[in-house]
Design a protein around this motif. Structure first.
Motif, PDB file in Angstrom:
ATOM      1  N   PRO A  39     -26.316  10.723 -10.147  1.00  0.00           N
ATOM      2  CA  PRO A  39     -26.309  10.698 -11.616  1.00  0.00           C
ATOM      3  C   PRO A  39     -25.009  11.263 -12.172  1.00  0.00           C
ATOM      4  O   PRO A  39     -24.406  12.159 -11.587  1.00  0.00           O
ATOM      5  N   ARG A  40     -24.586  10.715 -13.291  1.00  0.00           N
ATOM      6  CA  ARG A  40     -23.392  11.201 -13.979  1.00  0.00           C
ATOM      7  C   ARG A  40     -23.799  12.352 -14.894  1.00  0.00           C
ATOM      8  O   ARG A  40     -24.470  12.140 -15.892  1.00  0.00           O
ATOM      9  N   LEU A  41     -23.411  13.531 -14.530  1.00  0.00           N
ATOM     10  CA  LEU A  41     -23.666  14.714 -15.341  1.00  0.00           C
ATOM     11  C   LEU A  41     -22.337  15.258 -15.828  1.00  0.00           C
ATOM     12  O   LEU A  41     -21.366  15.305 -15.072  1.00  0.00           O
ATOM     13  N   LEU A  42     -22.282  15.659 -17.065  1.00  0.00           N
ATOM     14  CA  LEU A  42     -21.043  16.140 -17.692  1.00  0.00           C
ATOM     15  C   LEU A  42     -19.922  15.107 -17.578  1.00  0.00           C
ATOM     16  O   LEU A  42     -18.768  15.449 -17.370  1.00  0.00           O
ATOM     17  N   THR A  45     -19.642  12.023 -11.696  1.00  0.00           N
ATOM     18  CA  THR A  45     -20.474  12.426 -10.565  1.00  0.00           C
ATOM     19  C   THR A  45     -19.917  13.674  -9.877  1.00  0.00           C
ATOM     20  O   THR A  45     -20.552  14.215  -8.982  1.00  0.00           O
ATOM     21  N   THR A  48     -22.265  16.648 -10.241  1.00  0.00           N
ATOM     22  CA  THR A  48     -23.452  16.421  -9.417  1.00  0.00           C
ATOM     23  C   THR A  48     -23.144  16.690  -7.954  1.00  0.00           C
ATOM     24  O   THR A  48     -23.890  17.397  -7.273  1.00  0.00           O
ATOM     25  N   THR A  51     -22.589  20.401  -7.358  1.00  0.00           N
ATOM     26  CA  THR A  51     -23.843  21.152  -7.387  1.00  0.00           C
ATOM     27  C   THR A  51     -24.625  20.947  -6.096  1.00  0.00           C
ATOM     28  O   THR A  51     -25.113  21.910  -5.493  1.00  0.00           O
ATOM     29  N   THR A 102     -18.191  23.738  -8.404  1.00  0.00           N
ATOM     30  CA  THR A 102     -18.330  23.100  -9.729  1.00  0.00           C
ATOM     31  C   THR A 102     -17.294  23.614 -10.715  1.00  0.00           C
ATOM     32  O   THR A 102     -17.408  23.357 -11.910  1.00  0.00           O
ATOM     33  N   LYS A 105     -18.662  25.361 -13.777  1.00  0.00           N
ATOM     34  CA  LYS A 105     -19.485  24.662 -14.772  1.00  0.00           C
ATOM     35  C   LYS A 105     -20.973  24.906 -14.562  1.00  0.00           C
ATOM     36  O   LYS A 105     -21.735  24.890 -15.515  1.00  0.00           O
ATOM     37  N   HIS A 106     -21.385  25.080 -13.317  1.00  0.00           N
ATOM     38  CA  HIS A 106     -22.784  25.421 -13.054  1.00  0.00           C
ATOM     39  C   HIS A 106     -22.894  26.929 -13.213  1.00  0.00           C
ATOM     40  O   HIS A 106     -22.289  27.689 -12.478  1.00  0.00           O
TER      41      HIS A 106
END
Length: 127
Positions: A39-42, A45, A48, A51, A102, A105-106
């Motif tokens: 999935p494309r988060l922020l 990929t 993702t 993470t 990340t 970011k996480h």
């Protein structure tokens, strides 16, 4: 020191190492080559993948912390301070993973840093 505890600690440590090395090589690398399944988060990929990678390797750090505790038990009962040190250092090392993989970011690194710091600081405080 008990040979059984040393053997158990070594097996825990080796399991963690195998988990990281083999998981990276045979699972994560293959998964990340197929960007269409991530999935494309922020916006991409990358978050993702970062993470998934840090969580995967975080398990190894936790297993290594546990191996240290088991090995330490071979020297007799663990003191409160020694156990807090082991868990605190494990939390601080764990905080590095989301920061690195990340680029911060996480936000789990914030909680892990706080936990590690609080546990290490509590070693000098009265129970």
């Amino acid at each position: 020191m008990s040979a059984m505890l040393v053997t158990a600690a070594a097996l825990i440590w080796l399991t963690g190492l195998a988990h990281s090395v083999l998981g990276e090589r045979y699972l994560l690398m293959r998964l990340f080559r197929r960007e269409e399944v991530l999935p494309r988060l922020l916006g991409s990929t990358a978050f993702t993948a970062g993470t998934l990678r840090f969580v995967w390797h975080l398990l190894t750090v936790v297993w290594w912390g546990l191996a240290y505790v088991v090995l330490s038990l071979g020297n007799g009962p663990l003191s409160r301070d020694h156990l807090l040190l082991a868990i605190g250092v494990t939390a601080l090392v764990s905080a590095v993973f989301p920061l690195y993989f990340t680029r911060g970011k996480h936000l789990s690194w914030v909680a892990l840093l706080a936990v590690g710091s609080l546990l290490l600081a509590s070693r000098t405080a009265a129970p």
